[in-house]
Design an enzyme around this catalytic site. Structure first.
Site, mmCIF file in Angstrom:
data_model
loop_
_atom_site.group_PDB
_atom_site.id
_atom_site.type_symbol
_atom_site.label_atom_id
_atom_site.label_comp_id
_atom_site.label_asym_id
_atom_site.label_seq_id
_atom_site.Cartn_x
_atom_site.Cartn_y
_atom_site.Cartn_z
ATOM 1 N N ARG A 1 0.841 -1.202 0.000
ATOM 2 C CA ARG A 1 0.000 0.000 0.000
ATOM 3 C C ARG A 1 0.882 1.260 0.000
ATOM 4 O O ARG A 1 0.564 2.261 -0.627
ATOM 5 C CB ARG A 1 -0.890 -0.056 1.248
ATOM 6 C CG ARG A 1 -1.909 1.007 1.353
ATOM 7 C CD ARG A 1 -3.136 0.690 0.530
ATOM 8 N NE ARG A 1 -4.068 1.806 0.608
ATOM 9 C CZ ARG A 1 -5.346 1.727 0.346
ATOM 10 N NH1 ARG A 1 -5.881 0.593 -0.032
ATOM 11 N NH2 ARG A 1 -6.113 2.773 0.428
ATOM 12 N N ASN B 1 -11.020 16.934 -0.073
ATOM 13 C CA ASN B 1 -11.933 15.831 -0.357
ATOM 14 C C ASN B 1 -13.354 16.375 -0.245
ATOM 15 O O ASN B 1 -13.594 17.394 0.424
ATOM 16 C CB ASN B 1 -11.720 14.696 0.650
ATOM 17 C CG ASN B 1 -12.332 13.374 0.193
ATOM 18 O OD1 ASN B 1 -13.004 13.314 -0.840
ATOM 19 N ND2 ASN B 1 -12.088 12.327 0.959
ATOM 20 N N THR B 2 -14.284 15.698 -0.885
ATOM 21 C CA THR B 2 -15.690 16.053 -0.744
ATOM 22 C C THR B 2 -16.460 14.828 -0.288
ATOM 23 O O THR B 2 -16.216 13.711 -0.754
ATOM 24 C CB THR B 2 -16.262 16.651 -2.059
ATOM 25 O OG1 THR B 2 -17.648 16.875 -1.882
ATOM 26 C CG2 THR B 2 -16.019 15.765 -3.259
ATOM 27 N N HIS B 3 -17.369 15.045 0.673
ATOM 28 C CA HIS B 3 -18.057 13.918 1.303
ATOM 29 C C HIS B 3 -19.566 14.200 1.312
ATOM 30 O O HIS B 3 -19.974 15.324 1.635
ATOM 31 C CB HIS B 3 -17.541 13.732 2.734
ATOM 32 C CG HIS B 3 -18.160 12.565 3.429
ATOM 33 N ND1 HIS B 3 -17.855 11.265 3.110
ATOM 34 C CD2 HIS B 3 -19.099 12.506 4.409
ATOM 35 C CE1 HIS B 3 -18.568 10.455 3.860
ATOM 36 N NE2 HIS B 3 -19.331 11.170 4.663
ATOM 37 N N ASP C 1 -6.602 14.819 6.022
ATOM 38 C CA ASP C 1 -5.560 14.509 7.018
ATOM 39 C C ASP C 1 -5.489 12.984 7.133
ATOM 40 O O ASP C 1 -6.179 12.277 6.384
ATOM 41 C CB ASP C 1 -5.829 15.254 8.346
ATOM 42 C CG ASP C 1 -6.934 14.618 9.173
ATOM 43 O OD1 ASP C 1 -7.555 13.630 8.714
ATOM 44 O OD2 ASP C 1 -7.170 15.102 10.288
ATOM 45 N N GLY D 1 -6.792 10.880 9.042
ATOM 46 C CA GLY D 1 -7.996 10.192 9.501
ATOM 47 C C GLY D 1 -8.977 9.899 8.373
ATOM 48 O O GLY D 1 -8.758 10.265 7.213
ATOM 49 N N ASP E 1 -12.146 10.876 6.729
ATOM 50 C CA ASP E 1 -13.077 12.017 6.625
ATOM 51 C C ASP E 1 -13.013 12.887 7.883
ATOM 52 O O ASP E 1 -14.042 13.338 8.398
ATOM 53 C CB ASP E 1 -14.519 11.514 6.383
ATOM 54 C CG ASP E 1 -14.636 10.720 5.095
ATOM 55 O OD1 ASP E 1 -13.878 11.012 4.150
ATOM 56 O OD2 ASP E 1 -15.475 9.807 5.029
HETATM 57 C C1 GAR Z 1 -19.803 12.152 -4.302
HETATM 58 O O1 GAR Z 1 -21.082 12.288 -3.715
HETATM 59 C C2 GAR Z 1 -18.733 12.127 -3.228
HETATM 60 O O2 GAR Z 1 -19.024 12.924 -2.129
HETATM 61 C C3 GAR Z 1 -18.765 10.685 -2.828
HETATM 62 O O3 GAR Z 1 -18.862 9.998 -4.048
HETATM 63 C C4 GAR Z 1 -19.631 10.780 -4.949
HETATM 64 C C5 GAR Z 1 -18.887 10.867 -6.247
HETATM 65 O O4 GAR Z 1 -19.687 11.358 -7.266
HETATM 66 N N1 GAR Z 1 -17.581 10.352 -2.099
HETATM 67 C C6 GAR Z 1 -17.593 9.591 -1.012
HETATM 68 O O5 GAR Z 1 -18.582 9.040 -0.584
HETATM 69 C C7 GAR Z 1 -16.234 9.430 -0.353
HETATM 70 N N2 GAR Z 1 -16.382 8.909 0.969
HETATM 71 P P1 GAR Z 1 -19.082 11.701 -8.699
HETATM 72 O O6 GAR Z 1 -18.176 10.542 -9.089
HETATM 73 O O7 GAR Z 1 -20.253 11.828 -9.597
HETATM 74 O O8 GAR Z 1 -18.311 12.984 -8.565
#
Ligand code: GAR
Length: 202
Positions: free
Chosen positions: A66, A108-110, A142, A144, A146
């Site tokens: 990894r 990142n986006t969650h 970071d 962790g 999320d």
């Molecule tokens: C998004 O909603 C993002 O927040 C989520 O995957 C989707 C990707 O959509 N990510 C996670 O859940 C990470 N933990 P996309 O491929 O259409 O941009």
């Protein structure tokens, strides 16, 4: 100077597409210079190819550890001189070697209002809990899960008849707008992190 964005994806890539579209505007202040993935054959890579953006794929299984994968991922982002790396639906945790290089400039986006419902199933977990309000979070990565400092959040109301797919689609509408707006402000105005607090601009 326009900021150089490297976007990492694992799936559909609609957040990536929103960034590509935003970068077409001269005033946005950034360009998506490369798109990386952890798997082949995904729509996100096809979106990049259609836009003429270079791509790379780094699969964990192609590396003996990894840590080696993590190093290769960081090197690929560095090879494109990334100012900011954006995980946009990237379903892998980046590790210490990646963060040595890109810590503090990896977003990142969650699809939930962190710190509620971290992990792979943020939408499902929020629905299962029965919350009435959820949303999306853009945060600085970071070590962790999320867990990094929050840059921006937007709320989305849960409807009585929502299933996971319907709720996720509405969250993604808010998420794309939030990501584009947040990245644009960060590259144009700069940002600073004080403990857990992120401030955009001076
Ligand atoms: C998004 O909603 C993002 O927040 C989520 O995957 C989707 C990707 O959509 N990510 C996670 O859940 C990470 N933990 P996309 O491929 O259409 O941009």
């Amino acid at each position: 100077m326009r900021a150089r964005l490297v976007v990492l994806v694992s799936g559909e890539g609609t957040n990536l597409q929103a960034l590509i579209d935003a970068c077409a505007d001269e005033g946005y202040g950034a360009d998506v210079v490369a798109v990386g993935a952890d798997r082949e054959g995904i729509a996100g890579l096809a979106r990049a190819a259609r836009a003429g953006i270079p791509t790379f794929t780094r699969r964990v299984k192609d590396y003996s550890s990894r840590a080696d994968w993590d190093t290769a991922l960081a090197e690929s982002c560095a090879a494109h001189h990334a100012d900011l790396v954006i995980l946009a639906g990237f379903m892998k945790l980046v590790g210490p070697r990646f963060l040595d290089r890109f810590g503090g400039r990896c977003l990142n986006t969650h699809p939930a209002l962190l710190p509620s419902f971290p992990g792979m199933h943020g939408v499902r977990d929020a629905l299962g809990y029965g919350v009435k309000v959820t949303g999306c979070t853009v945060f600085i990565v970071d070590p962790g899960i999320d867990a990094g400092p929050v840059v921006a959040q937007r709320a989305v109301l849960v409807q009585d008849d929502d299933d996971e797919a319907a709720l996720h689609e509405r969250i993604k509408v808010a998420e794309r707008a939030l990501l584009v707006e947040t990245v644009g402000r960060m590259v144009r105005e700069g940002w600073s992190v004080h403990g857990r607090k992120v401030r955009i601009g001076n």
